[in-house]
Design a protein around this motif. Sequence first.
Motif, PDB file in Angstrom:
ATOM      1  N   PRO A  68       0.787  -1.230   0.000  1.00 51.86           N
ATOM      2  CA  PRO A  68       0.000   0.000   0.000  1.00 51.86           C
ATOM      3  C   PRO A  68       0.828   1.294   0.000  1.00 51.86           C
ATOM      4  O   PRO A  68       0.362   2.321  -0.516  1.00 51.86           O
ATOM      5  CB  PRO A  68      -0.836  -0.111   1.281  1.00 51.86           C
ATOM      6  CG  PRO A  68      -0.962  -1.576   1.509  1.00 51.86           C
ATOM      7  CD  PRO A  68       0.355  -2.152   1.058  1.00 51.86           C
ATOM      8  N   ASN A  69       2.036   1.253   0.541  1.00 52.78           N
ATOM      9  CA  ASN A  69       2.848   2.476   0.571  1.00 52.78           C
ATOM     10  C   ASN A  69       3.677   2.648  -0.712  1.00 52.78           C
ATOM     11  O   ASN A  69       4.533   3.532  -0.775  1.00 52.78           O
ATOM     12  CB  ASN A  69       3.755   2.508   1.804  1.00 52.78           C
ATOM     13  CG  ASN A  69       4.871   1.478   1.755  1.00 52.78           C
ATOM     14  OD1 ASN A  69       4.784   0.476   1.042  1.00 52.78           O
ATOM     15  ND2 ASN A  69       5.912   1.725   2.523  1.00 52.78           N
ATOM     16  N   GLN A  70       3.418   1.808  -1.729  1.00 53.86           N
ATOM     17  CA  GLN A  70       4.182   1.876  -2.979  1.00 53.86           C
ATOM     18  C   GLN A  70       3.264   1.909  -4.208  1.00 53.86           C
ATOM     19  O   GLN A  70       3.541   1.259  -5.214  1.00 53.86           O
ATOM     20  CB  GLN A  70       5.117   0.673  -3.072  1.00 53.86           C
ATOM     21  CG  GLN A  70       6.092   0.583  -1.933  1.00 53.86           C
ATOM     22  CD  GLN A  70       6.793  -0.766  -1.881  1.00 53.86           C
ATOM     23  OE1 GLN A  70       6.760  -1.550  -2.816  1.00 53.86           O
ATOM     24  NE2 GLN A  70       7.427  -1.031  -0.755  1.00 53.86           N
ATOM     25  N   PRO A  71       2.184   2.702  -4.174  1.00 58.54           N
ATOM     26  CA  PRO A  71       1.266   2.696  -5.312  1.00 58.54           C
ATOM     27  C   PRO A  71       1.859   3.341  -6.562  1.00 58.54           C
ATOM     28  O   PRO A  71       1.285   3.215  -7.643  1.00 58.54           O
ATOM     29  CB  PRO A  71       0.074   3.500  -4.797  1.00 58.54           C
ATOM     30  CG  PRO A  71       0.683   4.468  -3.831  1.00 58.54           C
ATOM     31  CD  PRO A  71       1.772   3.665  -3.147  1.00 58.54           C
ATOM     32  N   HIS A  72       2.980   3.992  -6.419  1.00 60.23           N
ATOM     33  CA  HIS A  72       3.643   4.708  -7.514  1.00 60.23           C
ATOM     34  C   HIS A  72       4.762   3.897  -8.158  1.00 60.23           C
ATOM     35  O   HIS A  72       5.397   4.349  -9.096  1.00 60.23           O
ATOM     36  CB  HIS A  72       4.224   6.014  -6.971  1.00 60.23           C
ATOM     37  CG  HIS A  72       5.236   5.781  -5.884  1.00 60.23           C
ATOM     38  ND1 HIS A  72       4.878   5.319  -4.631  1.00 60.23           N
ATOM     39  CD2 HIS A  72       6.584   5.904  -5.880  1.00 60.23           C
ATOM     40  CE1 HIS A  72       5.974   5.178  -3.898  1.00 60.23           C
ATOM     41  NE2 HIS A  72       7.021   5.515  -4.628  1.00 60.23           N
ATOM     42  N   ARG A  73       5.006   2.676  -7.673  1.00 57.85           N
ATOM     43  CA  ARG A  73       6.166   1.880  -8.080  1.00 57.85           C
ATOM     44  C   ARG A  73       5.726   0.578  -8.744  1.00 57.85           C
ATOM     45  O   ARG A  73       4.658   0.049  -8.460  1.00 57.85           O
ATOM     46  CB  ARG A  73       7.010   1.550  -6.846  1.00 57.85           C
ATOM     47  CG  ARG A  73       8.307   0.839  -7.179  1.00 57.85           C
ATOM     48  CD  ARG A  73       9.098   0.492  -5.929  1.00 57.85           C
ATOM     49  NE  ARG A  73       8.481  -0.550  -5.121  1.00 57.85           N
ATOM     50  CZ  ARG A  73       8.488  -1.839  -5.428  1.00 57.85           C
ATOM     51  NH1 ARG A  73       9.036  -2.259  -6.540  1.00 57.85           N
ATOM     52  NH2 ARG A  73       7.934  -2.714  -4.623  1.00 57.85           N
ATOM     53  N   ALA A  74       6.589   0.058  -9.621  1.00 63.51           N
ATOM     54  CA  ALA A  74       6.362  -1.257 -10.231  1.00 63.51           C
ATOM     55  C   ALA A  74       7.711  -1.935 -10.442  1.00 63.51           C
ATOM     56  O   ALA A  74       8.750  -1.274 -10.494  1.00 63.51           O
ATOM     57  CB  ALA A  74       5.624  -1.119 -11.557  1.00 63.51           C
ATOM     58  N   ASP A  75       7.671  -3.252 -10.559  1.00 65.07           N
ATOM     59  CA  ASP A  75       8.869  -4.065 -10.784  1.00 65.07           C
ATOM     60  C   ASP A  75       8.880  -4.604 -12.203  1.00 65.07           C
ATOM     61  O   ASP A  75       7.859  -5.106 -12.682  1.00 65.07           O
ATOM     62  CB  ASP A  75       8.890  -5.271  -9.826  1.00 65.07           C
ATOM     63  CG  ASP A  75       8.958  -4.856  -8.379  1.00 65.07           C
ATOM     64  OD1 ASP A  75       9.883  -4.114  -8.027  1.00 65.07           O
ATOM     65  OD2 ASP A  75       8.080  -5.274  -7.602  1.00 65.07           O
ATOM     66  N   ILE A  76      10.027  -4.511 -12.848  1.00 66.39           N
ATOM     67  CA  ILE A  76      10.236  -5.176 -14.132  1.00 66.39           C
ATOM     68  C   ILE A  76      10.776  -6.563 -13.818  1.00 66.39           C
ATOM     69  O   ILE A  76      11.753  -6.704 -13.076  1.00 66.39           O
ATOM     70  CB  ILE A  76      11.237  -4.398 -15.014  1.00 66.39           C
ATOM     71  CG1 ILE A  76      10.694  -3.016 -15.352  1.00 66.39           C
ATOM     72  CG2 ILE A  76      11.590  -5.204 -16.267  1.00 66.39           C
ATOM     73  CD1 ILE A  76       9.494  -3.008 -16.279  1.00 66.39           C
TER      74      ILE A  76
END
Length: 175
Positions: free
Chosen positions: A85-93
Amino acid sequence: MPEINIRVLCEEETCAALPALAEILSDCVEGGASVGFMQPFAPKDALPFWEAVCASVARDETVLIVADVDGRLVGTVQLGIGTMPNQPHRADIKKLLVRRDARGLGLARRLMEKAETEAVKRSRRVLVLDTATGEPAEAIYERLGWMRAGVVPDYALMPDGRYCGTTFFYKHLAL
């Protein structure tokens, strides 16, 4: 010129593509790619991994992007969007894979560009990935503008059992 199509697969398409995806993963591991699996690694060994990816696509935690060349599935990359929830701006390749017989066509670049486009569509502005230090993929990410965050020595094993370092990269995207 071959006809190249880069696209996102839905759950049903992912399930239908399981045999081709398993072939891609097996080919890459047998070719020495350090992507979490050990040699020997047959396509049947890759099926459980891809079945889990299919379930993750169904839960909207993974965006599965593939490359077709002349109608044949030859490459893939995943955008992991099932973050805390504290990383809604991030994604993993995850798992940028191109069959050895399809390399040299710019597919890795095109898959990564599509992953970035899909990330922006989902308001993901920070992407992260890791790759085996000193392997060809490391140079690809640098050419594509990724920033090196650091290296952890002996982080993983190569498919033949040798230790390898892992380089972590990140990239900020404009929304």
